[in-house]
Design a protein around this motif. Sequence first.
Motif, PDB file in Angstrom:
ATOM      1  N   ARG A  52      -8.205   3.217  -4.703  1.00  0.00           N
ATOM      2  CA  ARG A  52      -7.997   4.293  -3.920  1.00  0.00           C
ATOM      3  C   ARG A  52      -8.887   4.487  -2.714  1.00  0.00           C
ATOM      4  N   ALA A  67      -8.075   7.444   4.114  1.00  0.00           N
ATOM      5  CA  ALA A  67      -7.451   6.833   5.535  1.00  0.00           C
ATOM      6  C   ALA A  67      -8.442   6.383   6.167  1.00  0.00           C
ATOM      7  N   TYR A 108      -9.021   2.636   5.169  1.00  0.00           N
ATOM      8  CA  TYR A 108      -8.061   1.721   5.064  1.00  0.00           C
ATOM      9  C   TYR A 108      -7.784   1.438   6.519  1.00  0.00           C
ATOM     10  N   ALA A 156       0.791  -1.201  -0.083  1.00  0.00           N
ATOM     11  CA  ALA A 156       0.049   0.123   0.096  1.00  0.00           C
ATOM     12  C   ALA A 156       0.915   1.183   0.173  1.00  0.00           C
ATOM     13  N   LEU A 157       0.284   2.438  -0.690  1.00  0.00           N
ATOM     14  CA  LEU A 157       1.247   3.426  -0.895  1.00  0.00           C
ATOM     15  C   LEU A 157       0.227   4.465  -0.221  1.00  0.00           C
ATOM     16  N   HIS A 158       0.906   5.465   0.761  1.00  0.00           N
ATOM     17  CA  HIS A 158      -0.064   6.362   1.384  1.00  0.00           C
ATOM     18  C   HIS A 158       0.511   7.973   0.788  1.00  0.00           C
ATOM     19  N   TRP A 159      -0.563   8.727   0.192  1.00  0.00           N
ATOM     20  CA  TRP A 159      -0.252   9.821  -0.330  1.00  0.00           C
ATOM     21  C   TRP A 159      -1.737  10.775  -0.164  1.00  0.00           C
ATOM     22  N   TYR A 197      -5.055   5.980   0.437  1.00  0.00           N
ATOM     23  CA  TYR A 197      -3.931   4.902   0.571  1.00  0.00           C
ATOM     24  C   TYR A 197      -4.264   4.014  -1.072  1.00  0.00           C
ATOM     25  N   TYR A 198      -3.356   3.856  -1.477  1.00  0.00           N
ATOM     26  CA  TYR A 198      -3.446   3.077  -3.060  1.00  0.00           C
ATOM     27  C   TYR A 198      -2.946   1.846  -2.920  1.00  0.00           C
ATOM     28  N   LEU A 199      -3.713   0.524  -3.211  1.00  0.00           N
ATOM     29  CA  LEU A 199      -3.379  -0.572  -2.948  1.00  0.00           C
ATOM     30  C   LEU A 199      -3.793  -1.461  -4.183  1.00  0.00           C
ATOM     31  N   TRP A 221      -9.392  -5.451   2.824  1.00  0.00           N
ATOM     32  CA  TRP A 221      -9.750  -4.203   3.922  1.00  0.00           C
ATOM     33  C   TRP A 221     -11.123  -4.224   4.562  1.00  0.00           C
TER      34      TRP A 221
END
Length: 449
Positions: free
Chosen positions: A320, A323, A326, A303-306, A310-312, A407
Amino acid sequence: MRSTLPAFNEVWQRQFRSGVLKQIQCFPPESTFLIGCSGGMDSMLLLHLMSDLFPKKIRAIYIDHQLQSVSADWGQFVSDQCAALNVPCIVEAVEVQEGNLEHQARNARYQAYSKYLKANEILVLAHHQQDQAETLILRLLSGAGVHGLAAMKQLDVREQLTIWRPLLDISREQICQWSAQLNVQNIEDPTNLDTYYDRAWCRHELWPMLQKRYPKMQQALSRTSYLMQDAEDILLDVLQQDLNDCGSATELDLTELSLLSTARQRQLLSAWMKGQDTYRPSFEMVQRLLHEVIESKSDAQAALHWNQFYYLRYQQKLFRLSAAEYLAEKNESNIAEQTLCLQLNQRIEILSGNYVAETATIGLSASLLGKKLNLVMRQGGEKIHLYGRVGAWPLKKAIQEAQIFPWQRHRIQILSIDNVMLGVFTPKGFWLAQSEYCEVGGWQPNLIS
């Protein structure tokens, strides 16, 4: 509509008036205007021009960022100038959050604008040609692409507001001359001279050096921004088609994405991550999404947090998530055992959604209505004998077959009485379990949201 303003330069004034009259044809006839006034020369000239061209159709707003001791006095100055022109004025104090001061002050300012804008009211700002050129330079130095280099639009129609910048093609020199002739009063913000801030540094350090070498730089950079706006419009058409082919605002089909060229993949991911926000992610962040999530092993659960999302990846889709969604598992997974006492047509609000107890062709016995039923979190390792299927099988396998996202699995709860499983509440509905409590004409909880 005949102007009472003296003509400091007939050509400039004629061009400005002609441009304004052409631009307002894009607005509904009932449109009114809210002018953002900082008290500086640019915005005070704009206030005078708009009060002359559109009397009775304008208001002004001064945003007090409360960053300087005299900011309230500046608000009073703007208010007094508006009163002299019979223009209603709003003075709004805002709190600027910690972080990049220029960025956070801008966010606070636009939130205040949105708060006061009425229906059919256009936000009018005093950005001029040098502002546009400076914006382009600063974005170029930050590594911006086509979207960033398009800089500011003269007419910027957004989801929540419309911004109009009638001075965008007017040079700062023209503004200074016009203001002097009209004796427009203004304040001087000392931070505009503080080269600690990027824009002040660009204006007072970098700009004179570049202009000495390239005297027509301002006009050239302004022209570049318009060319980039054309390029951006073309790119947006391509992006919209790619998004339609690949998914939606919350998920992308990775199989479809892989059919696009590398450049189109990168542009689509950048625009998709931006969503409704003002700014796109950095080039490096898009590359991280590609390498750390999309190209990760299928079982990696990377997962990438920006920017609060969160992108997974799950199977061949990229998601997408907010927060809150997720991180919900951490906040909801330790909920204790609950007791339900249900009646027909009663609404039930639990982790997996909102349900209502309704009659069904095959369902739970009416004898269970009004009794205390146990509701427990799924722990793992449970087996379920689904009604209509042969034999019991692992609940985990049923969840995977139903393609319930990882999730969301913490929201699954098991309904039982006296250690007899009655069914399972899932984000995709209630699964009836085979038991002695199943009967024709019974009832079931049905998912409504």
